[in-house]
Design an enzyme around this catalytic site. Sequence first.
Site, PDB file in Angstrom:
ATOM      1  N   TYR A  47       0.862  -1.185   0.000  1.00  0.00           N
ATOM      2  CA  TYR A  47       0.000   0.000   0.000  1.00  0.00           C
ATOM      3  C   TYR A  47       0.894   1.228   0.000  1.00  0.00           C
ATOM      4  CZ  TYR A  47      -4.288   2.627   0.657  1.00  0.00           C
ATOM      5  OH  TYR A  47      -5.333   3.494   0.479  1.00  0.00           O
ATOM      6  N   LYS A 102     -20.710 -19.530  -9.696  1.00  0.00           N
ATOM      7  CA  LYS A 102     -20.010 -19.508 -10.987  1.00  0.00           C
ATOM      8  C   LYS A 102     -18.598 -18.959 -10.823  1.00  0.00           C
ATOM      9  CE  LYS A 102     -20.452 -20.413 -15.382  1.00  0.00           C
ATOM     10  NZ  LYS A 102     -21.588 -20.049 -16.214  1.00  0.00           N
ATOM     11  N   ASP A 145     -27.454 -16.185 -17.131  1.00  0.00           N
ATOM     12  CA  ASP A 145     -28.862 -16.171 -16.724  1.00  0.00           C
ATOM     13  C   ASP A 145     -29.571 -14.877 -17.118  1.00  0.00           C
ATOM     14  OD1 ASP A 145     -28.400 -18.654 -15.727  1.00  0.00           O
ATOM     15  OD2 ASP A 145     -28.344 -18.081 -13.630  1.00  0.00           O
ATOM     16  N   GLY A 204     -34.558 -21.008 -27.258  1.00  0.00           N
ATOM     17  CA  GLY A 204     -34.098 -19.882 -26.467  1.00  0.00           C
ATOM     18  C   GLY A 204     -32.599 -19.733 -26.601  1.00  0.00           C
TER      19      GLY A 204
END
Length: 392
Positions: A47, A102, A145, A204
């Site tokens: 950092y 996923k 989806d 589809g």
Amino acid sequence: MPTATAGPQPATAPITDREIFAAHEGGKLSVESTMPLDSKRALSIAYTPGVAQVSRAIAADPSRHATHTWASRLVVVVSDGTAVLGLGNIGAAASLPVMEGKSALFKTFGGLNSIPLVLDTTNVDEIVETLVRLRPSFGAVNLEDVAAPRCFELEERLIEALDCPVMHDDQHGTAVVVLAALTNAAKVTSRTLADLRVVVSGAGAAGIAIAEILVNAGAGDVLLVDSKGTIHRERDDLNAIKARYAAKTNRDNVIGGIRQALEGADVLVGVSSSKVAEEDLAGMNDDAIIFALSNPDPEVMPDVAARHAAVVATGRSDFPNQINNVLAFPGIFRGALDAGARRITPEMKIAAARAIAALAEDKLSADYIVPSPLDPRVADAVARAVGEASRH
């Protein structure tokens, strides 16, 4: 990476609701540092002040963004929650557990970092704008989806708007694994793809993509069937996507329902929730192939399908020949990212399918036409094949 034997796996004990909810409590993902932050020196490197040097370097040379951040190896799993599993339009928040899963699969099977992004909008313009603005944060987009037909426009728009790989996995992951499985099912029944007349029940996202990849791979003929019957050139009620496929499939312009489509067919691929009656299967050719992929309830149960087919596959893990997208998407994205590809092309998808099919050839049988999703060879083989295809 997972470990597994190459052949079919035994069934496991039933999973209880308590086990499922306990596993999902608090979510399935976490972010961990790749370096220990256990001293002031480490903090100064990771950092401030050290990180400022890296930021200045990227500002001066944008190519360092790819080498000194995680973005180039980060896949975002994007959904609007409109077509989640078999649950339908359940919304962005309810879709998040699926997208977390996923992302976990990307890491476990492909070695890729991944985060879910669920968007509380179904407006294509808004989704495209959101991802364009977030582009510095990621290296690839896995659409998930999103309901048809909007998913087709969204994918096309994002491919044009973003300079990185974009793929709607419900379309193309499914199609890739179907092509792999059908390639080997044809071998089991002493045929080739060119010999097969294929009926795809469902027009589809998955059905259209399956038709596309089978046509590109040289299948003999493909017939698409939607809720109103076969997609043929005389229909005047087709949207633009279906009309496109009316012109390039159904060579004999068969008119009717699923029964008429299956007369003389070699293959049935089911990717809709519509049931197929056993009497409809009776007109299929000898040594038929049936992929009943709706999950959890196949279009026709395997024991019934087996009375009419030499090879049967489903989308479920408790029957032989599971057609599972995890065989495809981790390796496809990793291969595309490794190669620095801007797009995932049809040739890359066919190469992925051939790589998956090749892994099952050593033990090929009617009950084993694709490798196990847990086979550790899969992602590497797919990534290599996709990378090679990207260079041609």
